[in-house]
Design a protein around this motif. Structure first.
Motif, PDB file in Angstrom:
ATOM      1  N   ALA A  56      17.397 113.815  29.988  1.00  9.72           N
ATOM      2  CA  ALA A  56      17.761 113.171  28.723  1.00  9.72           C
ATOM      3  C   ALA A  56      17.242 113.983  27.540  1.00  9.72           C
ATOM      4  O   ALA A  56      17.919 114.122  26.512  1.00  9.72           O
ATOM      5  N   LEU A  57      16.040 114.520  27.684  1.00  8.88           N
ATOM      6  CA  LEU A  57      15.474 115.371  26.630  1.00  8.88           C
ATOM      7  C   LEU A  57      16.311 116.637  26.463  1.00  8.88           C
ATOM      8  O   LEU A  57      16.628 117.038  25.332  1.00  8.88           O
ATOM      9  N   ILE A  58      16.700 117.259  27.563  1.00  8.05           N
ATOM     10  CA  ILE A  58      17.501 118.483  27.500  1.00  8.05           C
ATOM     11  C   ILE A  58      18.867 118.202  26.882  1.00  8.05           C
ATOM     12  O   ILE A  58      19.357 118.963  26.042  1.00  8.05           O
ATOM     13  N   ALA A  59      19.489 117.083  27.282  1.00  9.25           N
ATOM     14  CA  ALA A  59      20.796 116.729  26.737  1.00  9.25           C
ATOM     15  C   ALA A  59      20.708 116.528  25.221  1.00  9.25           C
ATOM     16  O   ALA A  59      21.584 116.968  24.465  1.00  9.25           O
ATOM     17  N   HIS A  60      19.638 115.867  24.776  1.00 10.92           N
ATOM     18  CA  HIS A  60      19.449 115.672  23.333  1.00 10.92           C
ATOM     19  C   HIS A  60      19.262 117.019  22.636  1.00 10.92           C
ATOM     20  O   HIS A  60      19.821 117.256  21.554  1.00 10.92           O
ATOM     21  N   ALA A  61      18.477 117.897  23.251  1.00 10.13           N
ATOM     22  CA  ALA A  61      18.232 119.209  22.649  1.00 10.13           C
ATOM     23  C   ALA A  61      19.529 120.004  22.524  1.00 10.13           C
ATOM     24  O   ALA A  61      19.756 120.672  21.509  1.00 10.13           O
ATOM     25  N   LEU A  62      20.379 119.944  23.534  1.00  6.29           N
ATOM     26  CA  LEU A  62      21.663 120.647  23.467  1.00  6.29           C
ATOM     27  C   LEU A  62      22.561 120.061  22.388  1.00  6.29           C
ATOM     28  O   LEU A  62      23.245 120.796  21.665  1.00  6.29           O
ATOM     29  N   ASP A  63      22.567 118.743  22.279  1.00  5.13           N
ATOM     30  CA  ASP A  63      23.350 118.102  21.215  1.00  5.13           C
ATOM     31  C   ASP A  63      22.833 118.523  19.840  1.00  5.13           C
ATOM     32  O   ASP A  63      23.619 118.798  18.919  1.00  5.13           O
ATOM     33  N   LEU A  64      21.511 118.564  19.717  1.00  2.00           N
ATOM     34  CA  LEU A  64      20.902 118.966  18.451  1.00  2.00           C
ATOM     35  C   LEU A  64      21.240 120.417  18.130  1.00  2.00           C
ATOM     36  O   LEU A  64      21.578 120.752  16.981  1.00  2.00           O
ATOM     37  N   LEU A  65      21.186 121.276  19.128  1.00  2.00           N
ATOM     38  CA  LEU A  65      21.519 122.687  18.938  1.00  2.00           C
ATOM     39  C   LEU A  65      22.974 122.848  18.521  1.00  2.00           C
ATOM     40  O   LEU A  65      23.291 123.631  17.613  1.00  2.00           O
ATOM     41  N   GLU A  66      23.865 122.118  19.169  1.00  2.00           N
ATOM     42  CA  GLU A  66      25.282 122.197  18.810  1.00  2.00           C
ATOM     43  C   GLU A  66      25.498 121.702  17.377  1.00  2.00           C
ATOM     44  O   GLU A  66      26.270 122.293  16.611  1.00  2.00           O
ATOM     45  N   THR A  96      21.148 137.457  11.097  1.00  2.00           N
ATOM     46  CA  THR A  96      20.058 137.007  10.234  1.00  2.00           C
ATOM     47  C   THR A  96      18.950 136.438  11.105  1.00  2.00           C
ATOM     48  O   THR A  96      19.136 136.207  12.307  1.00  2.00           O
ATOM     49  N   LEU A  97      17.795 136.170  10.503  1.00  2.00           N
ATOM     50  CA  LEU A  97      16.686 135.595  11.267  1.00  2.00           C
ATOM     51  C   LEU A  97      17.066 134.237  11.836  1.00  2.00           C
ATOM     52  O   LEU A  97      16.756 133.930  12.999  1.00  2.00           O
ATOM     53  N   ASP A  98      17.724 133.401  11.030  1.00  2.00           N
ATOM     54  CA  ASP A  98      18.123 132.073  11.519  1.00  2.00           C
ATOM     55  C   ASP A  98      19.145 132.188  12.643  1.00  2.00           C
ATOM     56  O   ASP A  98      19.071 131.463  13.646  1.00  2.00           O
ATOM     57  N   ASP A  99      20.114 133.086  12.485  1.00  2.00           N
ATOM     58  CA  ASP A  99      21.127 133.261  13.524  1.00  2.00           C
ATOM     59  C   ASP A  99      20.497 133.801  14.807  1.00  2.00           C
ATOM     60  O   ASP A  99      20.894 133.428  15.911  1.00  2.00           O
ATOM     61  N   THR A 100      19.519 134.671  14.656  1.00  2.00           N
ATOM     62  CA  THR A 100      18.833 135.215  15.827  1.00  2.00           C
ATOM     63  C   THR A 100      18.076 134.119  16.559  1.00  2.00           C
ATOM     64  O   THR A 100      18.160 134.009  17.797  1.00  2.00           O
ATOM     65  N   ALA A 101      17.357 133.286  15.815  1.00  2.00           N
ATOM     66  CA  ALA A 101      16.599 132.192  16.443  1.00  2.00           C
ATOM     67  C   ALA A 101      17.534 131.230  17.167  1.00  2.00           C
ATOM     68  O   ALA A 101      17.256 130.820  18.303  1.00  2.00           O
ATOM     69  N   ARG A 102      18.638 130.898  16.536  1.00  2.00           N
ATOM     70  CA  ARG A 102      19.579 129.960  17.151  1.00  2.00           C
ATOM     71  C   ARG A 102      20.200 130.560  18.411  1.00  2.00           C
ATOM     72  O   ARG A 102      20.350 129.873  19.435  1.00  2.00           O
ATOM     73  N   ASN A 103      20.549 131.832  18.365  1.00  2.00           N
ATOM     74  CA  ASN A 103      21.123 132.472  19.544  1.00  2.00           C
ATOM     75  C   ASN A 103      20.113 132.580  20.680  1.00  2.00           C
ATOM     76  O   ASN A 103      20.468 132.438  21.852  1.00  2.00           O
ATOM     77  N   ALA A 115      22.239 125.468  36.499  1.00  2.00           N
ATOM     78  CA  ALA A 115      21.622 124.722  37.604  1.00  2.00           C
ATOM     79  C   ALA A 115      22.002 123.248  37.616  1.00  2.00           C
ATOM     80  O   ALA A 115      21.586 122.512  38.510  1.00  2.00           O
ATOM     81  N   ASP A 116      22.788 122.802  36.644  1.00  2.00           N
ATOM     82  CA  ASP A 116      23.122 121.380  36.517  1.00  2.00           C
ATOM     83  C   ASP A 116      24.623 121.263  36.277  1.00  2.00           C
ATOM     84  O   ASP A 116      25.134 121.744  35.256  1.00  2.00           O
ATOM     85  N   GLY A 117      25.327 120.612  37.201  1.00  2.00           N
ATOM     86  CA  GLY A 117      26.777 120.524  37.100  1.00  2.00           C
ATOM     87  C   GLY A 117      27.263 119.889  35.814  1.00  2.00           C
ATOM     88  O   GLY A 117      28.231 120.353  35.200  1.00  2.00           O
ATOM     89  N   GLY A 118      26.593 118.827  35.386  1.00  2.00           N
ATOM     90  CA  GLY A 118      27.006 118.148  34.158  1.00  2.00           C
ATOM     91  C   GLY A 118      26.804 119.013  32.932  1.00  2.00           C
ATOM     92  O   GLY A 118      27.681 119.097  32.056  1.00  2.00           O
ATOM     93  N   LEU A 119      25.636 119.663  32.839  1.00  2.00           N
ATOM     94  CA  LEU A 119      25.366 120.541  31.708  1.00  2.00           C
ATOM     95  C   LEU A 119      26.286 121.758  31.732  1.00  2.00           C
ATOM     96  O   LEU A 119      26.720 122.243  30.686  1.00  2.00           O
ATOM     97  N   ALA A 120      26.601 122.240  32.946  1.00  2.00           N
ATOM     98  CA  ALA A 120      27.527 123.375  33.059  1.00  2.00           C
ATOM     99  C   ALA A 120      28.908 122.988  32.554  1.00  2.00           C
ATOM    100  O   ALA A 120      29.573 123.772  31.856  1.00  2.00           O
ATOM    101  N   ALA A 121      29.353 121.782  32.880  1.00  2.00           N
ATOM    102  CA  ALA A 121      30.653 121.317  32.400  1.00  2.00           C
ATOM    103  C   ALA A 121      30.658 121.190  30.877  1.00  2.00           C
ATOM    104  O   ALA A 121      31.655 121.532  30.216  1.00  2.00           O
ATOM    105  N   ASP A 122      29.544 120.719  30.323  1.00  2.00           N
ATOM    106  CA  ASP A 122      29.436 120.618  28.865  1.00  2.00           C
ATOM    107  C   ASP A 122      29.521 121.996  28.215  1.00  2.00           C
ATOM    108  O   ASP A 122      30.173 122.163  27.179  1.00  2.00           O
ATOM    109  N   GLN A 123      28.842 122.975  28.831  1.00  2.00           N
ATOM    110  CA  GLN A 123      28.867 124.322  28.266  1.00  2.00           C
ATOM    111  C   GLN A 123      30.265 124.931  28.373  1.00  2.00           C
ATOM    112  O   GLN A 123      30.740 125.603  27.448  1.00  2.00           O
ATOM    113  N   ALA A 124      30.921 124.712  29.500  1.00  2.00           N
ATOM    114  CA  ALA A 124      32.295 125.195  29.646  1.00  2.00           C
ATOM    115  C   ALA A 124      33.198 124.575  28.589  1.00  2.00           C
ATOM    116  O   ALA A 124      34.087 125.245  28.040  1.00  2.00           O
TER     117      ALA A 124
END
Length: 200
Positions: A56-66, A96-103, A115-124
């Motif tokens: 749940a923490l990872i999913a939130h972090a990915l949503d926040l990153l997106e 830029t520094l911000d773009d580098t950090a985000r990447n 390693a996670d089918g659901g997260l892999a599907a989200d990334q795809a």
């Protein structure tokens, strides 16, 4: 005791900020309930009201990153054609520094997603949406005569995304070899090659 609804919403921004701080400092490899709790100076028990599991923490972090990626400052977009594609590709790169950090954060998330089918599907799905935003500009470029009529906008969008993300990785690992001017020149060379695309 779980936080009251009002308190929960009030703390959500603080939690998200702490998650982002950990991501920026340590990437997804260092993202744990303990590290986020330490960044907020709270207990892990309090955080578990928001994130009952590590996933749940990872999913939130990915949503926040997106979300932060979508809201980042961008270059002014030409209306159509290859100039618009160029602006979009440059916005992806770590120039830029911000773009580098985000990447760096995005790249650190790939191991988890693989390693996670659901997260892999989200990334795809993210890649599908990215290609879909670029494809219309290749269609416009073909209509404007910037590309041969035989050019395939869908394939060109896929190629552009693959090229750009490959350059992202190289620039992150070897920034001295791939400074801003080199990355920009490589995008321009790529698009110059795209102009000569022919159906095989």
């Amino acid at each position: 005791m779980p936080p009251a609804p009002g308190d929960r919403e009030a703390r959500r921004k603080d939690v998200s900020q702490a998650v982002w701080q950990v991501l920026a400092d340590k990437g997804f490899g260092g993202l744990t309930l303990r590290s986020v709790a330490a960044a907020m100076s709270v207990s892990t028990g309090m955080l578990m009201h928001y994130f009952p599991t590590k996933r749940a923490l990872i999913a939130h972090a990915l949503d926040l990153l997106e979300k932060r990626t979508a809201e980042r400052p961008r270059r002014e977009r030409p209306t159509a054609g290859l100039a618009a594609v160029r602006a979009m590709l440059l916005d992806i790169l770590p120039l830029t520094l911000d773009d580098t950090a985000r990447n760096r954060i995005w790249v650190s998330s790939w191991d988890l997603a693989l390693a996670d089918g659901g997260l892999a599907a989200d990334q795809a799905d993210r890649y599908t949406r990215l290609r879909a935003t670029i494809r219309p500009h290749f269609e416009d470029a073909r209509r404007l005569g910037e590309l041969p009529q035989a050019a395939d906008p869908e394939q060109l969008a896929a190629t552009a995304v693959a090229f750009t993300h490959g350059l992202v990785v190289q620039a992150l690992f070897d920034p001295a070899r791939f400074p801003e001017d080199v990355q920009t020149a490589m995008v321009d060379d790529f698009l110059a090659g795209v102009r000569r695309v022919r159906r095989r």
